[in-house]
Design a protein around this motif. Structure first.
Motif, PDB file in Angstrom:
ATOM      1  N   ARG A  79       0.824  -1.220   0.000  1.00 22.89           N
ATOM      2  CA  ARG A  79       0.000   0.000   0.000  1.00 22.89           C
ATOM      3  C   ARG A  79       0.855   1.265   0.000  1.00 22.89           C
ATOM      4  N   PRO A  80       1.788   1.438   0.946  1.00 24.50           N
ATOM      5  CA  PRO A  80       2.598   2.665   0.889  1.00 24.50           C
ATOM      6  C   PRO A  80       3.482   2.746  -0.355  1.00 24.50           C
ATOM      7  N   SER A  81       3.942   1.596  -0.844  1.00 16.39           N
ATOM      8  CA  SER A  81       4.756   1.609  -2.067  1.00 16.39           C
ATOM      9  C   SER A  81       3.947   2.082  -3.265  1.00 16.39           C
ATOM     10  N   SER A  82       2.728   1.555  -3.393  1.00 17.43           N
ATOM     11  CA  SER A  82       1.881   1.959  -4.516  1.00 17.43           C
ATOM     12  C   SER A  82       1.443   3.415  -4.371  1.00 17.43           C
ATOM     13  N   ASP A  83       1.239   3.869  -3.128  1.00 16.28           N
ATOM     14  CA  ASP A  83       0.900   5.284  -2.916  1.00 16.28           C
ATOM     15  C   ASP A  83       2.044   6.183  -3.384  1.00 16.28           C
TER      16      ASP A  83
END
Length: 400
Positions: free
Chosen positions: A80-84
């Motif tokens: 999730r944080p990587s894709s954000d």
């Protein structure tokens, strides 16, 4: 046909996004979201893909965005944080998508003038804040239109430079363009507090001199920039205050290694990010890796508070630390290809493209422009606006 109407709507939505760039961030989000939706349902993907492939800048921008996404495979951050973090670079995707719907260069001109219309509203708002008609923006920077002073000062510097070329392209309105440019430059140096825009405008002077005197002009432009900087320091309280602050921070860092000042923090971010790059210079830590890796490094060094950052305030270091030398190489290739491509455009469009790149190259030393919402959209939409030479009128467009 419905497809034709959707295609026309997608074009006007690119203009709408450009218009929204200098305005409140929510406008950018709404117009960009609508463009992506209409682009996805309007079809004709084969022809649009051909336009992307034919336009090297669009193709490289798409490749860089794809590589950033690929590096998530080895990022220590969760999905999730990587894709954000990856989505924060969506402007790199917006460039090829916008160019893919441009089937007539007249739309490039409309995109550019859409941006100028939005910027004009932001400029008037800036003066209204200065006169006290509207409240200021507090921490975002006083009198900065609708965004922070960094992004607004960057647009002021670019538009001030652009007005010179627009006056040459449309000489019948040259005095209006010159007046608009003077107003922008006046706001930049006497009202706005963004040092990035100050530096960018001075960096554009050698480019302006090069257009007239070629390589001798670069030296003349550098001399002119130094003289202008000295003169502005003497007559502009804004420039003097911001310059004195920078010199004081530099002195404290040089003498005592103080990284708690505004600019001292920035230097500390850079030095710590270099340490992260040294751990994985080839492929980087992966998209989304910067924040957890920097926090871990900060804990080792006993850093706290605002000494811990999610962004090193340098695009080159951020891209290298997360996507490796490959990602940095693609970014530099993108700009090199865009600079070379601009040589084949009309004189006005070519130098505006070069001016845009100077703004990005210089600004990214002190910020992460593509990562940032306003500055990233500013770059993406003006790249689309300068994708082809503009026709002078509707009749010219029909012959292209």
């Amino acid at each position: 046909m419905i497809r034709d109407r959707l295609d026309l709507a997608s074009k006007w939505l690119v203009v709408a996004v450009a218009f929204s760039v200098p305005l409140p961030a929510a406008w950018i989000s709404v117009t960009t979201g609508l463009f992506l939706l209409v682009w996805a349902i309007s079809g004709d993907f084969e022809e649009r893909w051909k336009r992307i492939v034919r336009h090297r800048v669009a193709a490289i921008s798409l490749a860089l965005f794809a590589w950033m996404g690929f590096t998530m495979l080895w990022s220590p951050a969760a999905l999730r944080p990587s894709s954000d973090d990856w989505w924060h670079y969506r402007e790199l995707l917006l460039i090829p998508l916008a160019i893919s719907v441009i089937d007539n260069p007249i739309w490039c001109r409309r995109i550019f003038f859409g941006f100028l219309c939005g910027f004009g509203i932001a400029l008037v708002t800036s003066f209204l804040r200065w006169f006290g008609v509207l409240h200021d923006m507090g921490g975002l920077g006083p009198y900065a239109g609708f965004g922070g002073h960094t992004g607004f000062s960057t647009m002021l510097a670019f538009v001030g430079f652009a007005c010179i070329w627009l006056a040459r392209k449309w000489p019948a309105q040259r005095w209006a363009w010159y007046a608009f440019g003077i107003v922008c430059v006046g706001n930049l140096f006497f009202i706005n507090t963004g040092r990035t825009g100050h530096i960018i405008f001075l960096a554009l002077l050698p480019l302006l001199a090069y257009s007239r005197f070629r390589f001798k002009g670069v030296a003349l432009g550098l001399i002119a920039a130094c003289i202008a900087a000295g003169a502005l320091y003497g007559v502009s309280p804004r420039v003097k205050d911001r310059t004195d602050e920078m010199l004081s921070d530099a002195r404290k860092f040089h003498q005592h290694g103080d990284t708690t000042t505004n600019d001292g923090l920035r230097v500390g971010f850079w030095l710590n990010t270099v340490e992260l790059i040294e751990r994985h210079p080839g492929l980087g830590g992966g998209m989304g890796s910067f924040r957890p890796e920097y926090r871990a490094l900060a804990e080792q060094k006993g850093l706290t508070g605002n000494q811990i950052t999610p962004n090193p305030h340098n695009e080159y270091l951020l891209v290298w630390s997360q996507t490796g030398i490959i990602g940095l190489g693609l970014l530099l290739w993108l700009w090199a290809a865009q600079w070379r491509y601009a040589r084949g455009l009309g004189q006005c469009e070519g130098y505006l493209t070069h001016g845009l790149l100077v703004a990005m190259i210089v600004g990214d030393i002190f910020n992460s422009f593509i990562l940032d919402n306003l500055e990233g959209h500013f770059y993406a939409l003006l790249t689309a606006a300068l994708a082809y030479s503009w026709p002078r009128g509707e009749a010219d467009a029909k012959t292209i």
